[in-house]
Design a protein around this motif. Structure first.
Motif, PDB file in Angstrom:
ATOM      1  N   CYS A   1      13.724  39.460  24.574  1.00 65.42           N
ATOM      2  CA  CYS A   1      14.578  39.995  23.505  1.00 65.42           C
ATOM      3  C   CYS A   1      15.770  39.059  23.295  1.00 65.42           C
ATOM      4  O   CYS A   1      16.383  38.617  24.265  1.00 65.42           O
ATOM      5  CB  CYS A   1      15.080  41.383  23.879  1.00 65.42           C
ATOM      6  SG  CYS A   1      16.129  42.070  22.581  1.00 65.42           S
TER       7      CYS A   1
ATOM      8  N   GLU B   1      18.303  39.978  21.063  1.00 58.60           N
ATOM      9  CA  GLU B   1      19.298  40.745  20.301  1.00 58.60           C
ATOM     10  C   GLU B   1      20.672  40.798  20.981  1.00 58.60           C
ATOM     11  O   GLU B   1      21.684  40.871  20.325  1.00 58.60           O
ATOM     12  CB  GLU B   1      18.800  42.174  20.058  1.00 58.60           C
ATOM     13  CG  GLU B   1      17.620  42.268  19.107  1.00 58.60           C
ATOM     14  CD  GLU B   1      17.971  41.848  17.694  1.00 58.60           C
ATOM     15  OE1 GLU B   1      19.130  41.987  17.283  1.00 58.60           O
ATOM     16  OE2 GLU B   1      17.072  41.349  16.998  1.00 58.60           O
ATOM     17  N   PHE B   2      20.663  40.840  22.290  1.00 55.18           N
ATOM     18  CA  PHE B   2      21.924  40.916  23.047  1.00 55.18           C
ATOM     19  C   PHE B   2      22.829  42.057  22.572  1.00 55.18           C
ATOM     20  O   PHE B   2      24.008  41.842  22.274  1.00 55.18           O
ATOM     21  CB  PHE B   2      22.673  39.573  23.014  1.00 55.18           C
ATOM     22  CG  PHE B   2      21.985  38.515  23.830  1.00 55.18           C
ATOM     23  CD1 PHE B   2      22.099  38.510  25.210  1.00 55.18           C
ATOM     24  CD2 PHE B   2      21.206  37.536  23.223  1.00 55.18           C
ATOM     25  CE1 PHE B   2      21.445  37.544  25.985  1.00 55.18           C
ATOM     26  CE2 PHE B   2      20.552  36.575  23.982  1.00 55.18           C
ATOM     27  CZ  PHE B   2      20.682  36.568  25.355  1.00 55.18           C
ATOM     28  N   CYS B   3      22.293  43.250  22.487  1.00 57.89           N
ATOM     29  CA  CYS B   3      23.143  44.427  22.298  1.00 57.89           C
ATOM     30  C   CYS B   3      24.100  44.409  23.497  1.00 57.89           C
ATOM     31  O   CYS B   3      23.662  44.128  24.623  1.00 57.89           O
ATOM     32  CB  CYS B   3      22.300  45.695  22.288  1.00 57.89           C
ATOM     33  SG  CYS B   3      21.031  45.650  21.012  1.00 57.89           S
TER      34      CYS B   3
ATOM     35  N   TYR C   1      25.467  46.403  25.470  1.00 61.65           N
ATOM     36  CA  TYR C   1      25.289  47.295  26.624  1.00 61.65           C
ATOM     37  C   TYR C   1      24.059  46.957  27.442  1.00 61.65           C
ATOM     38  O   TYR C   1      23.862  47.489  28.533  1.00 61.65           O
ATOM     39  CB  TYR C   1      25.146  48.764  26.144  1.00 61.65           C
ATOM     40  CG  TYR C   1      24.109  48.927  25.051  1.00 61.65           C
ATOM     41  CD1 TYR C   1      22.760  49.010  25.339  1.00 61.65           C
ATOM     42  CD2 TYR C   1      24.493  48.962  23.705  1.00 61.65           C
ATOM     43  CE1 TYR C   1      21.813  49.115  24.345  1.00 61.65           C
ATOM     44  CE2 TYR C   1      23.553  49.081  22.703  1.00 61.65           C
ATOM     45  CZ  TYR C   1      22.213  49.148  23.020  1.00 61.65           C
ATOM     46  OH  TYR C   1      21.286  49.248  22.038  1.00 61.65           O
ATOM     47  N   CYS C   2      23.196  46.079  26.940  1.00 59.52           N
ATOM     48  CA  CYS C   2      21.804  46.048  27.417  1.00 59.52           C
ATOM     49  C   CYS C   2      21.486  44.855  28.319  1.00 59.52           C
ATOM     50  O   CYS C   2      21.868  43.722  28.051  1.00 59.52           O
ATOM     51  CB  CYS C   2      20.876  46.055  26.210  1.00 59.52           C
ATOM     52  SG  CYS C   2      19.143  46.161  26.669  1.00 59.52           S
TER      53      CYS C   2
ATOM     54  N   VAL D   1      18.292  43.979  29.107  1.00 64.19           N
ATOM     55  CA  VAL D   1      16.929  43.467  28.863  1.00 64.19           C
ATOM     56  C   VAL D   1      16.864  41.978  28.462  1.00 64.19           C
ATOM     57  O   VAL D   1      16.022  41.238  28.985  1.00 64.19           O
ATOM     58  CB  VAL D   1      16.191  44.353  27.825  1.00 64.19           C
ATOM     59  CG1 VAL D   1      14.847  43.761  27.441  1.00 64.19           C
ATOM     60  CG2 VAL D   1      16.007  45.754  28.384  1.00 64.19           C
ATOM     61  N   PRO D   2      17.745  41.476  27.575  1.00 65.88           N
ATOM     62  CA  PRO D   2      17.637  40.060  27.223  1.00 65.88           C
ATOM     63  C   PRO D   2      17.795  39.136  28.431  1.00 65.88           C
ATOM     64  O   PRO D   2      17.309  38.009  28.426  1.00 65.88           O
ATOM     65  CB  PRO D   2      18.781  39.848  26.230  1.00 65.88           C
ATOM     66  CG  PRO D   2      19.031  41.194  25.657  1.00 65.88           C
ATOM     67  CD  PRO D   2      18.790  42.155  26.782  1.00 65.88           C
TER      68      PRO D   2
ATOM     69  N   GLN E   1      10.020  44.454  22.821  1.00 66.93           N
ATOM     70  CA  GLN E   1      11.362  45.059  22.826  1.00 66.93           C
ATOM     71  C   GLN E   1      11.897  45.170  21.411  1.00 66.93           C
ATOM     72  O   GLN E   1      12.715  46.023  21.108  1.00 66.93           O
ATOM     73  CB  GLN E   1      12.318  44.250  23.698  1.00 66.93           C
ATOM     74  CG  GLN E   1      11.989  44.288  25.177  1.00 66.93           C
ATOM     75  CD  GLN E   1      12.015  45.690  25.748  1.00 66.93           C
ATOM     76  OE1 GLN E   1      12.659  46.588  25.224  1.00 66.93           O
ATOM     77  NE2 GLN E   1      11.278  45.889  26.827  1.00 66.93           N
TER      78      GLN E   1
ATOM     79  N   ARG F   1      24.870  45.782  17.075  1.00 73.11           N
ATOM     80  CA  ARG F   1      23.583  46.226  16.531  1.00 73.11           C
ATOM     81  C   ARG F   1      23.286  45.633  15.154  1.00 73.11           C
ATOM     82  O   ARG F   1      22.165  45.694  14.657  1.00 73.11           O
ATOM     83  CB  ARG F   1      23.521  47.761  16.466  1.00 73.11           C
ATOM     84  CG  ARG F   1      23.472  48.425  17.821  1.00 73.11           C
ATOM     85  CD  ARG F   1      22.151  48.201  18.531  1.00 73.11           C
ATOM     86  NE  ARG F   1      21.052  48.945  17.947  1.00 73.11           N
ATOM     87  CZ  ARG F   1      19.796  48.912  18.418  1.00 73.11           C
ATOM     88  NH1 ARG F   1      19.494  48.178  19.460  1.00 73.11           N
ATOM     89  NH2 ARG F   1      18.844  49.605  17.836  1.00 73.11           N
TER      90      ARG F   1
HETATM   91 FE1  SF4 Z   1      17.060  44.107  22.946  1.00 78.10          FE
HETATM   92 FE2  SF4 Z   1      16.633  46.698  22.623  1.00 78.10          FE
HETATM   93 FE3  SF4 Z   1      18.212  45.868  24.559  1.00 78.10          FE
HETATM   94 FE4  SF4 Z   1      19.037  45.674  22.083  1.00 78.10          FE
HETATM   95  S1  SF4 Z   1      18.572  47.618  23.167  1.00 78.10           S
HETATM   96  S2  SF4 Z   1      19.174  44.062  23.608  1.00 78.10           S
HETATM   97  S3  SF4 Z   1      17.117  45.246  21.001  1.00 78.10           S
HETATM   98  S4  SF4 Z   1      16.038  45.463  24.372  1.00 78.10           S
END
Ligand code: SF4
Ligand code: SAH
Ligand code: F3S
Length: 494
Positions: A208, A210-212, A214-215, A217-218, A252, A328
């Motif tokens: 991913c 996107e680098f939201c 809070y997240c 996952v990236p 993702q 976002r």
């Molecule tokens: Fe990526 Fe989803 Fe996390 Fe945003 S919320 S960084 S889109 S995985």
């Protein structure tokens, strides 16, 4: 010949995961390669321990992890290990972990602590920690300091190296850690032992970008990288031939599919359309990002009967101020415009979402904007969360809000969400719906259960022979979490 390294040496030379490294994104093309197993790793049980060995995989987190676990099982079967369903019977236990919120991680630490005793009973037992948690620096530090019972640690980028990692663990009698903070490759051809022979997960992209704020996952999954269209289409055609009835495309942010191709122009909408033409009876996909969900995709959804009229579109917040702080890249208005357009293309669409409350700087006005959006969007279900700071992400450094305030906001939001859930089910009362039968209900083993096109759970009485088939069911009663129905027809042809 080079001397085999000992576990300690491997540990000493291993590159620790670094969130800073993981954040880097280059424009270089992704490496695609094909999975292979070296012969010396097959039947390690007999070769090294003089007996057949067993394994078990415990999965936490999202569908991405479920699909990865199917690959871990596929590889273990290919190595001639036998899958078992109890920890006491296993010679290797994999923990395929999730790092999304603190409570998800605490659960895993609790389980790892508990396993110490099992190791005393089975000296051959190997405990492997994998998935998203090991991709965090903080996890590695804690495992190193306090969980010596963990023998193997690998991340999301090296599932294909399981044979080699196991071999090293047996040969070295020491811990084997290998976690890479790389952007990530694509490994095709890993064997996949699917949980179901009715429904299948199909990875279409990894990572991913996107680098939201809070997240995590990236950082844990690397950069966005798409599988080649031919690989995905061929996989789905094979699933159709094997009799699969439903696929769920995974990524993702599936709407970013294809954006990383340098040699072809091919988008998520193109893929969705090509897959709809394979005649797989049902297609779903998850997860979508509201900014990247485009008109072409929504148009394709309206055009094909086998793309299901359900969309999970995480909104996170209804406040433009908070959406901006979350990075976002859309507003409440854009979100509502998009779903209104989609509802025109797909009449009766069931929309579900994810929402975070208690994000830094969320005040009562922001929270009320979220409640307002929930009412306007008519969600028929949502996963709701209290914001959990993740070390290394930008939002973890923001000023945090009071936990009791967040808890109260979550409770009130859930009441509203449950009303939407019930209302979404109610609209099917006294109508006939098509159900793909999954099996017997966990809660009531006398009843069959399955899902409608709109992803509503239905319980009804019927014969075991209907499992895996499509049937028509008359809905006589709607409850908040499920529908109760009566079988109207025998299996439908599909
Ligand atoms: Fe990526 Fe989803 Fe996390 Fe945003 S919320 S960084 S889109 S995985
Ligand atoms: N890629 C998907 C799913 C990400 S994780 C997406 O973009 O929607 C699933 C959900 O977990 C997110 O949608 C978000 O609502 C929630 N989540 C992610 N990080 C979180 C955090 N730090 N605290 C609380 N909830 C979080
Ligand atoms: Fe969890 Fe990793 Fe999925 S953090 S939600 S398992 S991508």
């Amino acid at each position: 010949m080079a001397k085999e390294k000992t576990g300690k040496e491997i540990f000493d030379t291993y590159i620790a995961p670094s969130l800073k490294e993981a954040r880097k994104r280059m424009t270089k093309d992704t490496n695609n390669f094909l999975f292979e197993i070296d012969d010396r790793y097959i039947d390690m049980g007999i070769k090294i321990r003089d007996r057949k060995l067993t394994y078990m995989v415990k999965t936490y987190g999202c569908q991405g992890n479920l699909a990865d676990s199917e690959k871990i099982c596929g590889i273990m079967d290919a190595l001639k290990y036998t899958e078992v369903d109890k920890e006491e019977k296993a010679d290797v236990i994999f923990f395929n972990t999730c790092a999304i919120r603190e409570n998800a991680e605490n659960r895993i630490y609790g389980e790892l602590g508990r396993l110490k005793n099992l190791k005393k009973r089975n000296r051959d037992l190997l405990i492997a920690l994998c998935g998203c948690m090991p991709q965090e620096e903080v996890t590695i530090k804690r495992i190193n300091e306090s969980f010596p019972q963990v023998d193997i640690v690998f991340g999301t980028h090296n599932i294909h190296k399981i044979p080699e990692l196991l071999y090293k663990a047996y040969k070295s009698n020491n811990n084997v850690f290998e976690v890479m903070s790389i952007e990530g490759d694509i490994v095709e051809g890993m064997p996949q032992k699917r949980i179901s022979d009715i429904k299948a997960w199909v990875d279409i992209m990894y990572g991913c970008d996107e680098f939201c704020t809070y997240c995590i996952v990236p950082y844990t999954r690397g950069k966005e990288r798409s599988r080649r269209p031919e690989a995905i289409i061929n996989e789905v055609k094979e699933l159709v031939e094997k009799g699969y009835k439903e696929i769920t495309l995974l990524g993702q942010n599936v709407n970013a599919y294809g954006k990383d191709f340098v040699d072809i122009k091919y988008s998520f909408a193109n893929l969705l359309e090509d897959l709809a033409k394979t005649n797989i009876p049902r297609i779903r996909y998850t997860t979508s990002h509201p900014r990247d969900l485009d008109k072409d995709t929504m148009d394709v959804m309206g055009k094909y009967e086998n793309i299901m009229p359900h969309l999970h579109l995480p909104v996170q917040s209804g406040s433009d101020k908070i959406l901006k702080k979350m990075n976002r890249k859309y507003t409440k208005e854009i979100y509502l415009e998009k779903i209104n357009y989609l509802k025109k293309q797909v009449p009766g669409l069931a929309l579900t979402t994810d929402i975070i409350v208690g994000f830094p700087y969320e005040d009562e006005d922001d929270y009320n904007e979220t409640l307002d959006l929930v009412r306007k969007a008519d969600f028929e279900g949502a996963y709701t969360f209290i914001y959990s700071p993740r070390a290394g992400t930008p939002a973890a450094t923001y000023e945090q809000i009071d936990e009791d305030v967040s808890k109260a906001r979550l409770l009130k939001l859930n009441e509203l969400i449950n009303e939407g859930f019930a209302k979404g089910n109610k609209r099917f009362e006294n109508s006939v719906v098509e159900v793909l039968v999954d099996g017997f209900s966990d809660k009531n083993p006398e009843m069959l259960c399955g899902y409608t096109k709109h992803n509503k759970l239905v319980n009804f009485e019927g014969d075991v022979s209907l499992i895996g088939k499509f049937v028509n069911v008359y809905i006589d009663k709607a409850y908040t979490w499920h529908l109760h129905g009566t079988l109207k027809s025998d299996a439908l042809q599909k």
